[in-house]
Design an enzyme around this catalytic site. Sequence first.
Site: not given
Ligand code: G3I
Length: 379
Positions: A167, A216, A284
């Site tokens: 991205e 991206d 993805e």
């Molecule tokens: O790691 C913390 C953990 O310590 C905490 O206890 C927990 C509580 O909510 O949060 C955890 O972090 C979360 C993380 O996923 C791991 O589970 C974040 O809050 C959450 O925002 C994060 O979301 C991920 C997101 O990327 C972050 O930007 C999604 O699971 C994941 O599917 C998403 O993937 C992205 C790709 O990498 C890039 N393209 C877009 C795609 C979808 O957004």
Amino acid sequence: MKVKNSLRLLAAVTSLAMLVSCGESRPEYAYDAETPSLYEAYSDYFHIGAAINSWDLTDQTSDRFNLLVKHYDTFVMENETKPDQIHPTEDTYNFGPTDAFVEFGEANGKILRGHTLVWHSQCPQWFFEDNGQEASADLLVQRMKDHITTIVSRYKGRIDTWDVCNEVLDGGGMRFSDWIKIVGDYDGDGDKYDFIEIAFETAREADPDARLIINDYSLESDSNKAIKMYSMVKSMLEEGVPVDGVGLQMHVGIDMDVEAARENIKILARLKEINPDFVIEVTELDMSCYSWNDSSTEINFSKIEDDFNAKYVELFEMFIDLAEEGLLDSVVFWGFNDGDTWLNGYPVEGRTNYPFLMDAEYRLKSAFWEVVELPGKKS
Ligand code: G3I
């Protein structure tokens, strides 16, 4: 390889035909022994993968584990190889989950993707700071090189493909992230692609055989973004930067325009004119059941099921066409069952979504059958 693939496809089509001719009902669950394998059905065209998490691998006797091995030949970790998880502080690496992922891949003969080395999101702030001040360009470049070298060398020859940068563009052009803000025009040649160029060069040095991808979103729907990606990668390829391909995330919606996507992908595919081995991957994939302007939290899936199936078929028909033209060799879903998806709760809090081919209990949706039978209809 091709003969082996064709035999697998023939076996899959034959077992399906036998089921139908014997009047047997179709299996209900993705893990059922009689269920045809998704990736085997597509083995003449492209690999099929899924994003997983480390808890998917803990019980290797579970239905969940078995269906993963059965339906996908490519895997990526949804979060655990991202900078904030694998390298939370400058002196701490948390390799455990990715080590286990790599062991799983090797034990089961799978293709592995690493997501992602350099990203503005899920990147810890320590990268960009130095004693409470903003880090210098030299320090940030050194940290980025150390991060990439340490991780890519550790998994050299084991992780096949890396999303080196994720991205780096937004709607209007280069994303003004801390990376670009601090590193800027590092080599003074007039462009600000420098952190990307150094990232790819460092990854290539660490594993000369790994496939290096620039990944991206919205490239399939936003032609301006596709053109921007094309020009940026073209200029980097002409300077000898080792970018092997573009990853299209493809977080699509049920109202997506597949023909527009085909046109935009063709723009990127012109990078093959510079490097004939250049690849396009879908990295993805998921399909939201909601239109882009819908803000509701619940949808009656049975009411939109036909549209959902039709869009999946149209999409996979396009993927097959692109594969036949030598433009696509990998399609990876961002998850695999409707119970575990970032789309539950995003972009509308409390929303339930149904983006995949199997439901939250791993029951096969009708879209699964339409997609898995498509290659048989083509051959
Ligand atoms: O790691 C913390 C953990 O310590 C905490 O206890 C927990 C509580 O909510 O949060 C955890 O972090 C979360 C993380 O996923 C791991 O589970 C974040 O809050 C959450 O925002 C994060 O979301 C991920 C997101 O990327 C972050 O930007 C999604 O699971 C994941 O599917 C998403 O993937 C992205 C790709 O990498 C890039 N393209 C877009 C795609 C979808 O957004």
